[in-house]
Design a protein around this motif. Structure first.
Motif, short mmCIF file in Angstrom:
data_model
loop_
_atom_site.label_atom_id
_atom_site.label_comp_id
_atom_site.label_asym_id
_atom_site.label_seq_id
_atom_site.Cartn_x
_atom_site.Cartn_y
_atom_site.Cartn_z
N ARG A 270 57.92 -16.06 38.50
CA ARG A 270 56.37 -15.79 38.36
C ARG A 270 56.15 -14.93 37.44
N MET A 271 56.77 -14.58 36.22
CA MET A 271 56.55 -13.93 35.11
C MET A 271 56.49 -14.57 33.82
N THR A 272 55.65 -14.14 32.90
CA THR A 272 55.60 -14.75 31.72
C THR A 272 56.89 -14.33 31.01
N ALA B 157 58.93 -8.33 27.20
CA ALA B 157 59.20 -7.60 28.17
C ALA B 157 60.02 -8.10 29.51
N TRP B 158 59.59 -9.58 29.82
CA TRP B 158 60.49 -10.37 30.63
C TRP B 158 61.83 -10.52 30.17
N ARG B 159 62.20 -10.53 28.94
CA ARG B 159 63.65 -10.90 28.51
C ARG B 159 64.29 -9.69 28.72
N THR C 95 63.95 -10.91 43.27
CA THR C 95 64.38 -11.61 42.03
C THR C 95 63.74 -12.92 41.78
N GLY C 96 63.30 -13.61 42.96
CA GLY C 96 62.66 -15.04 42.71
C GLY C 96 61.32 -14.48 41.92
N ASP D 213 51.83 -9.31 44.87
CA ASP D 213 52.93 -9.58 45.71
C ASP D 213 54.14 -9.19 45.42
N HIS D 214 54.52 -9.00 44.18
CA HIS D 214 55.71 -8.60 43.52
C HIS D 214 55.84 -6.88 44.07
N TRP D 215 54.73 -6.32 43.70
CA TRP D 215 54.92 -4.77 43.72
C TRP D 215 54.76 -4.58 45.31
#
Length: 898
Positions: free
Chosen positions: A730-732, A736-738, A724-725, A676-678
């Protein structure tokens, strides 16, 4: 609807769905084996077979209309083979009537899962959804037993050939193989001579392309050993098709795939050099490779890291992965990269895809590579003609699975024997993937006239070693579901079967009970995904119990869990970081452009300070070119320039450019994003470009596009909010997310502090219109009016936009969040900051009295100093993060792990 299928959904007149299928499905083309009925169809006179001389005849065209009942062979009503009959009997309660819905559901599943295949020859673009047919290719147990035995034997033989070529060279010395096909092949790597691989196993994954001939027997057409593709796509095929036919999948006792993948990983871990547990990664050329989706999918399925060449480095003859925590040893490498690109120091010097020094680490025995470099010469079609003798000499066995008759024209006797047969054969290049040899697509003699055949014969006579001739085989045809006419019909299409042998231990292999079936396109001569073909799942039946092994471990240990917790590579971290920055930059550009167009379209815009501030902000954020007249001088020219610049995706830094950068950064870490994000990222850019093109057409016709531009920006703002939502919820929350979050907040801190600095320096914040514009740019209008009612003074602005720790667009909130994220990234204990965190000012020391003490007469000196400090710190921290985590210089060059 096709007349042969006009009663496809009326099964009441026949006794069973199997009879419906056998009655309505057209038979295979004359001369081809009919997979549905399990019989061969009579060949028309003049069709060449297996290189036997005959008159030229046209190759069967899969796009030709099916024969009418009067023209069809006499056995067109032959019943379906037992395994196909079982399949159709278990379609479910709706039977054939439900097939159109299942076909639509399958296409939606492929699209939603983001399964793609990059087709270089596709004029519509480099990327398209993976093509998968609704029906599987079903292989009964007795047929599979022959395939399995033959593929296992050939895998052992290929491994022995590799060991001999880089060791004693017995094959060449005894005349079993011409030297030109070994040392003369560009795929033979001299730096590998004398190497002894771990477990004496050269090949860990080997693929054979098989076809069933008119007599029902399977033949080998080619073999792939460098980086055979398909292991990931066939998994996706299995999941998709088993979901469409769950009853048939269970009833037919289809063998599962997980046990073989598990055995392959266990074998790799067993043979890896020192390292417990061993660290294995999958090397990919990158997101622009045609099978990149498969690389990412397979890495996730196996629980290993997906890496590119610049993620790896060699130090002291050992291979390391560059991670956020430093250099981590790599003990095993599954490569999906052609050999010539592996090491620019010893192979192709212009390669940017490989790892300098990799071959040195291989020779030192410090890393296992699957497959070992130097296997490309085994893929030459010329070798197929020599393998029967090689099998008798190296294995003492007769080949169980024959290959098509093959002649290497580098031998004069073979060339003279095959030249008269060219009209009934295929012509292939002996050496592939090298600029120094003849490069051409496989051609079919039956498709050429006498003049063309003579021209090819002349080329072969002049440079015989460059050409290999192989017998022509009318390959079998399986039933496929097609919806190009009406609601759907069954059509036979030619099929090739790719079967995989994988190593499960030292010099031990097993065959994956399935494979990748490739179907010829409607107007193609050869079954190839690059030529518009499609794929099908392969169901291998078993007489015994179905192996229900799963990669999910019932008794997990910390070590086994650690293997599935892939490290964050420096490359992935950098792309995640810039994904965050470009997403925030696009949001800022959209908000600023909307605010500017709204104000320029209003009637009350008399504040020179506000116009100057808008012009300054537009220049700072690349919304307009530098040469555009200032906003106070020419409002309409400025407005038109801003609208025109929005869509500049190549040179500017406006909205379109930022959206393009978002998509490119996301593509590099596609495996970390949800479908969905991609899809949202791709749609946002495509929709923006489409609307921008329409805007340009309107402007070219003299139209005025301000209102349309605002609607386009509003739509883009909605899409960015969805992105951005997804990034927020929806990301761990791993490193990488940080880094993604840090990138967003660095961009926000610089933008907001720069906007406030410009507003106070120019003085726009002291006008009502300028004051409101600043609040709107910070997306805080509703909060401000609800909290401060009618007040419009600097203290209220500073309180909300600088000091409010609950406002996600205040400097205090952004700075405090950044400090915490940076500390967590460095592995600090909760609440404990690092030295890099202290590079940012501490919001706890900020007070309203201090910041507003020096009033307008003193130019709010304390506030201006703080704003300058925040903006400078944002860029300084960005540079420090790049040096420490992405380039791995200075003190970060350390090894972690054993």
């Amino acid at each position: 609807m096709d007349p042969l299928n006009e009663s496809l959904f009326d099964a009441q007149s026949l006794e069973s769905p199997a009879e419906v299928a056998s009655s309505l499905a057209p038979p295979a083309a004359p001369g081809h084996f009919d997979e549905l009925r399990g019989i061969g169809t009579p060949a028309p006179t003049g069709v060449p077979r297996l290189g036997v001389p005959s008159q030229p005849a046209p190759l069967h065209d899969a796009s030709a209309p099916a024969p009418t009942p009067a023209e069809a062979p006499a056995d067109e009503r032959a019943p379906a083979a037992p395994h196909w009959a079982d399949f159709f009997e278990h379609l479910g309660t709706e039977g054939f009537a439900d097939l159109p819905r299942r076909a639509v559901s399958l296409q939606r599943q492929i699209r939603d899962n983001g399964v793609t295949y990059n087709v270089y020859a596709d004029n519509d673009g480099p990327q398209r959804p993976w093509s998968l047919d609704l029906f599987p290719l079903i292989v009964p147990p007795e047929s599979w037993a022959k395939i399995e035995a033959g593929v296992l034997q050939r895998a052992r033989l290929l491994n022995r050939m590799m060991a001999d070529a880089y060791g004693p060279r017995q094959m060449v010395e005894e005349g079993l193989l011409p030297p030109a096909l070994v040392r003369g092949n560009p795929g033979y790597l001299r730096p590998m001579h004398g190497v002894r691989p771990p477990g004496d196993t050269w090949l860990h994954i080997a693929a054979m392309d098989l076809a069933r001939g008119p007599d029902g027997n399977w033949w080998v057409l080619s073999q792939r050993t460098q980086a055979p593709s398909g292991l990931g796509y066939l998994l996706e095929n299995r999941l998709a098709i088993a979901r469409q036919f769950p009853q048939a999948f269970e009833a037919l006792h289809v063998q599962r795939l997980a046990a073989t993948y598990h055995a392959m990983m266990e074998g790799l871990q067993q043979m890896c050099p020192a390292g417990q547990p061993p660290h294995i990664v999958l090397l990919t050329p990158g997101p622009y490779n045609e099978t990149y989706f498969e690389h990412a999918y397979l890495a996730r399925y196996l629980g290993i890291a997906l890496v590119e060449g610049n993620d790896l480095t060699v130090r002291d003859q050992r291979l390391y992965l560059k991670t956020l925590q430093g250099l981590r040893p790599v003990h095993g490498l599954i490569k999906r990269l052609d050999d010539q690109f592996l090491d620019p120091l010893e192979l192709r010097p212009d390669s940017t895809l490989g790892v300098p020094g990799l071959l040195q680490a291989v020779r030192a025995g410090n890393v296992l590579v699957a497959n070992m470099p130097g296997s490309a010469w085994l893929e030459s079609p010329a070798l197929l003609g020599f393998m029967p003798a090689l099998s008798r000499r190296l294995l003492g066995e007769k080949l169980l699975l024959p290959a098509l008759p093959t002649w290497w024209c580098g031998e004069r006797a073979a060339m003279e024997a095959v030249l008269p047969q060219l009209n009934g054969c295929t012509i292939k290049p002996t050496y592939t993937g090298d600029d120094g040899h003849a490069a051409f697509e496989t051609v079919l003699g039956s498709r050429m006239g006498r003049r063309e055949l003579d021209e090819w014969a002349g080329r072969i006579v002049r440079e015989g070693d460059e050409y290999t001739v192989q017998g022509y085989l009318p390959i079998s045809q399986m039933p496929t579901w097609t919806q190009d006419r009406g609601p759907g019909h069954i059509t036979p299409r030619s099929v090739l079967l790719r079967v995989f042998a994988v190593s499960d231990g030292p010099q031990s292999w097993r065959v994956l009970p399935g494979g990748l079936a490739r179907l010829a396109g409607a107007d193609a001569q050869i079954a190839s995904m690059q030529r518009g073909g499609s794929s099908a799942d392969v169901w291998v039946q078993t007489d015994g119990e179905v192996d229900r092994t799963t990669l999910l471990q019932s008794h997990a240990t910390p070590a086994s869990l650690a293997r599935h917790r892939a490290p964050v590579t420096s490359r992935a971290a950098e792309n995640m970081y810039w994904l965050g920055r470009y997403t925030e930059r696009a949001e800022n550009a959209v908000r600023l452009a909307r605010l500017t167009l709204d104000l320029l379209g209003g009637e009350d815009l008399s504040s020179p300070a506000l116009l100057t501030w808008l012009h300054d902000m537009a220049l700072r954020n690349a919304l307009v070119p530098r040469e555009v007249p200032s906003l106070p001088r020419s409002r309409r020219v400025f407005e038109r320039a801003l609208i025109a610049e929005l869509a500049d995706i190549d040179d500017g830094g406006s909205v379109g450019y930022s959206l393009r950068c978002v998509r490119q950064s996301a593509a590099a870490v596609r495996e970390r994003l949800s479908p969905d994000h991609w899809n949202q990222i791709v749609r946002a850019e495509a929709e923006f470009i489409r609307r921008s093109t329409e805007q340009a057409a309107e402007r070219g016709e003299g139209g005025y596009a301000s209102a349309a531009a605002l609607r386009m920006l509003e739509s883009t703002s909605t899409a960015l909010s969805a992105m951005t939502g997804a990034q927020t919820d929806r990301m761990t929350r791993d490193d990488a997310w940080r880094l993604l979050s840090i990138g967003r907040h660095i961009e926000r801190l610089a933008f907001l502090s720069g906007a406030l600095t410009a507003g106070f320096r120019i003085g726009s914040v002291h006008d009502v219109s300028g004051f409101e514009a600043m609040i709107a740019l910070f997306d805080s209008t509703i909060t401000f009016h609800a909290r401060y009612q009618q007040r419009r003074d600097v203290a209220t602005m500073v309180d909300l936009l600088v000091l409010d720790g609950d406002n996600p667009r205040s400097l205090a909130w952004v700075t405090q969040t950044l400090r915490g994220r940076i500390a967590r990234l460095a592995g600090s204990a909760p609440g404990k900051l690092t030295a890099l965190s202290h590079e940012l000012p501490d919001p706890a020391t900020w007070t309203l009295e201090h910041l507003c003490d020096a009033g307008p007469d003193a130019g709010y000196a304390a506030l201006m100093q703080l704003l300058e400090t925040c903006e400078t710190a944002a860029y300084h921290v960005s540079d420090a993060i790049g040096i420490r985590y992405f380039t791995l210089t200075s003190e970060s060059l350390r090894s972690v792990g054993a």
